[in-house]
Design an enzyme around this catalytic site. Structure first.
Site, PDB file in Angstrom:
ATOM      1  N   LYS A  11      -5.667  -5.595   3.928  1.00 16.94           N
ATOM      2  CA  LYS A  11      -6.544  -4.445   3.670  1.00 16.94           C
ATOM      3  C   LYS A  11      -7.509  -4.755   2.529  1.00 16.94           C
ATOM      4  CE  LYS A  11      -6.344   0.374   2.104  1.00 16.94           C
ATOM      5  NZ  LYS A  11      -5.467   1.540   1.880  1.00 16.94           N
TER       6      LYS A  11
ATOM      7  N   SER B  64      -8.488   1.712   5.137  1.00 17.35           N
ATOM      8  CA  SER B  64      -7.123   2.200   5.372  1.00 17.35           C
ATOM      9  C   SER B  64      -6.798   2.292   6.854  1.00 17.35           C
ATOM     10  CB  SER B  64      -6.937   3.576   4.720  1.00 17.35           C
ATOM     11  OG  SER B  64      -6.932   3.472   3.322  1.00 17.35           O
TER      12      SER B  64
ATOM     13  N   ASP C  28       0.846  -1.206   0.000  1.00 14.49           N
ATOM     14  CA  ASP C  28       0.000   0.000   0.000  1.00 14.49           C
ATOM     15  C   ASP C  28       0.877   1.249   0.000  1.00 14.49           C
ATOM     16  OD1 ASP C  28      -1.899   1.969   0.388  1.00 14.49           O
ATOM     17  OD2 ASP C  28      -3.035   0.827   1.845  1.00 14.49           O
ATOM     18  N   ASP C  29       0.815   2.034  -1.071  1.00 12.48           N
ATOM     19  CA  ASP C  29       1.562   3.286  -1.210  1.00 12.48           C
ATOM     20  C   ASP C  29       3.064   3.076  -1.385  1.00 12.48           C
ATOM     21  OD1 ASP C  29      -0.895   4.448  -0.864  1.00 12.48           O
ATOM     22  OD2 ASP C  29      -0.384   5.581   0.939  1.00 12.48           O
TER      23      ASP C  29
ATOM     24  N   HIS D 203     -10.824  -2.530   1.668  1.00 11.58           N
ATOM     25  CA  HIS D 203     -11.139  -1.190   1.165  1.00 11.58           C
ATOM     26  C   HIS D 203     -12.053  -1.192  -0.057  1.00 11.58           C
ATOM     27  CE1 HIS D 203      -9.449   3.190   1.343  1.00 11.58           C
ATOM     28  NE2 HIS D 203     -10.720   3.085   1.695  1.00 11.58           N
TER      29      HIS D 203
ATOM     30  N   ARG E 219      -7.776  -1.275  -6.171  1.00 12.83           N
ATOM     31  CA  ARG E 219      -8.070  -2.633  -5.700  1.00 12.83           C
ATOM     32  C   ARG E 219      -9.221  -3.250  -6.495  1.00 12.83           C
ATOM     33  NH1 ARG E 219      -5.235  -2.967  -0.775  1.00 12.83           N
ATOM     34  NH2 ARG E 219      -4.117  -0.987  -0.657  1.00 12.83           N
TER      35      ARG E 219
ATOM     36  N   LYS F  95       1.358   9.265  -5.584  1.00 11.08           N
ATOM     37  CA  LYS F  95      -0.030   8.892  -5.304  1.00 11.08           C
ATOM     38  C   LYS F  95      -0.998  10.027  -5.639  1.00 11.08           C
ATOM     39  CE  LYS F  95      -3.001   7.531  -1.393  1.00 11.08           C
ATOM     40  NZ  LYS F  95      -3.012   7.026  -0.001  1.00 11.08           N
TER      41      LYS F  95
END
Length: 474
Positions: free
Chosen positions: A140, A165, A43-44, A142, A87, A316
């Site tokens: 995660k 998140s 993530d990120d 989401h 996602r 991002k």
């Protein structure tokens, strides 16, 4: 003597048939079982955050080994530059604008969002269950926190993780994370984020202890591997980190020269190593494909608590390369032919690729945006993907066709890299010559722009946007 000559002749014929019927250079012929699939989704994490992708101080030996033993892709993209739509794109093989999992009002889902992934969408897990796979989502999600939207209602037999998140449900006081991270990092406490940890549909811990969450995700993955080793399985391991707030276990805290962000990435890398070790111990390595990538680029406003896009521009939230091009590694000793792949791929392609390799038919009642990369993985055949569409919310900002990318609209994220600009003449970059998108070559390349415009016009002429699932909140 005659009998023995006859037997020898028969043996020769058998060997002749075997040799010419099953060529040794094709990995597709080495294993007739349905392969297992594991997708590890950070993530990120930025394009430049792994040592194999050029980071000088983050040590990722397990991912580097995966890249050496498997395929390292250098032009691999996600379906959006923020969490929720990215996602949705991976799991459905479709642009999120088609499913309504993209919005210009709220770019992601929140703990008070009303909706989630529509039941009409088909996930990779649902596809693979058609041909007998066991399926697990760990980490995660989401894509909707209400029970009807959770993984267990989207094709997954088992779920263990945080439904959105890790920075949501904030109950702390005082300065925001950005200032806290720089001025008083000791003030960042896991109990300030009241996020729930679920097993299937039941909350088993709240607030989730994020100091140990990366380690526990890896342990849950290994447990599912051992339980499911006698039938094909699909595991979607979606790490909550290195999205802020950053947390690392005691074993990794202070370990990396890159600081806390490096500690987090190195702990994720360690978990990858443990998963690969378990596959080898269970005799599953030769029949398993492991994919590692990230949901979008680095969250740059958080400075040293955010990652790096390397030589790519921005991060991002944007449709510059740093927002949507990600590190991507495919590992599978009996399934993937090692090498460096510089052609184009996307997370949306996993839907078609896994389906092809598992022998399940692609749905014909909807547009699938992903393509089948199986022959690129097995034999280095050219990637069938030649283009990328860069959406921000429900607006198409840019498009890539072959070497070239045209921006129709540009906009920074969080005040960075410029405000929204609509370009009367698109700005154009050759991404093989100029991956940092520094040199606009539109002036002398009108034919290339016309070709990209035709791609976009054809796409838009067939596009039916889904109802916005992200806009409504309670």
């Amino acid at each position: 003597m005659k009998a023995s000559k006859k037997a020898l002749h028969h043996t020769f014929l058998v060997l002749f048939v075997v040799f010419f019927t099953y060529p040794s250079n094709s990995l597709a012929q080495t294993n007739t079982k349905k392969p297992n699939f594991i997708v590890i989704f950070a993530d990120d994490l930025g394009y430049g955050d792994l040592s194999s992708y050029g980071h000088p101080t983050i040590n990722t030996p397990n991912l580097d080994r995966m890249a050496m033993e498997g395929q390292k892709w250098t032009n691999f993209y996600v379906g959006a530059s923020v969490c929720t739509p990215s996602r949705a794109a991976l799991l459905t093989g479709r642009l999120p604008v088609r499913s309504g999992m993209a919005s210009n009002k709220h770019r992601v889902l929140f703990p008070d969002s009303k909706n989630g992934l529509p039941a009409s969408e088909i996930t990779i897990a649902e596809q693979l269950k058609k041909v007998g796979y066991s399926t697990a989502c760990i980490g995660k999600w989401h894509l909707g926190h209400k029970e009807q939207y959770l993984p267990t209602n989207n094709g997954f037999d088992y779920y263990y993780g945080i439904p959105y998140s890790n920075d949501m449900d904030y109950i702390g006081k005082g300065m925001g994370y950005q200032k806290l991270a720089q001025q008083n990092p000791e003030g960042i406490k896991t109990e300030n984020y009241n996020v729930p940890l679920l097993r299937n549909t039941e909350i088993i811990e709240r607030p989730a202890n994020q100091n140990t969450i990366t380690k526990r995700y890896a342990e849950e993955t290994i447990s599912f591997i051992r339980k499911s080793k006698n039938k094909p399985f699909f595991i979607y391991l979606a790490h909550s980190l290195p999205h802020i707030p950053l947390f690392a276990s005691k074993d990794f805290s202070g370990k990396s020269k890159r600081g806390l962000y490096g500690d987090v990435v190195e702990e994720i890398d360690h978990g990858v190593g443990q998963i690969l070790k378990a596959l080898k111990e269970e005799g599953l390595a030769e029949n398993t494909i492991v994919v590692f990538t990230s949901d979008n680029g680095p969250w740059l406003p958080f400075k040293t608590h955010g990652g790096s896009a390397g030589l790519l521009k921005a991060g991002k939230g944007t449709t510059w390369e740093g927002g949507m091009r990600e590190p991507a590694i495919f590992w599978g000793p009996g399934q993937v032919k090692p090498g460096l792949i510089t052609e184009i791929g996307s997370t949306m392609d996993l839907f078609a690729t896994f389906g092809s390799m598992a022998g399940v038919e692609i749905p014909k009642d909807r547009i699938i945006d992903g393509v089948d990369l199986s022959e690129t993985l097995r034999n280095h055949n050219p990637s069938p993907r030649k283009s990328i569409l860069y959406y921000r919310g429900t607006d198409l900002f840019a498009a890539r066709l072959g070497d070239y990318k045209a921006h129709f609209i540009t906009q920074g994220a969080y005040g960075q890299f410029g405000e929204r600009t609509e370009h009367e003449t698109p700005i154009l970059f050759n991404l093989y010559h100029d991956p940092s998108e520094q040199y606009n070559i539109a002036e002398n390349n009108t034919e290339i722009i016309e070709g990209i415009n035709k791609l976009v016009e054809d796409h838009k002429s067939k596009l039916v946007k889904g109802k916005d699932q992200l806009a409504e909140r309670e």
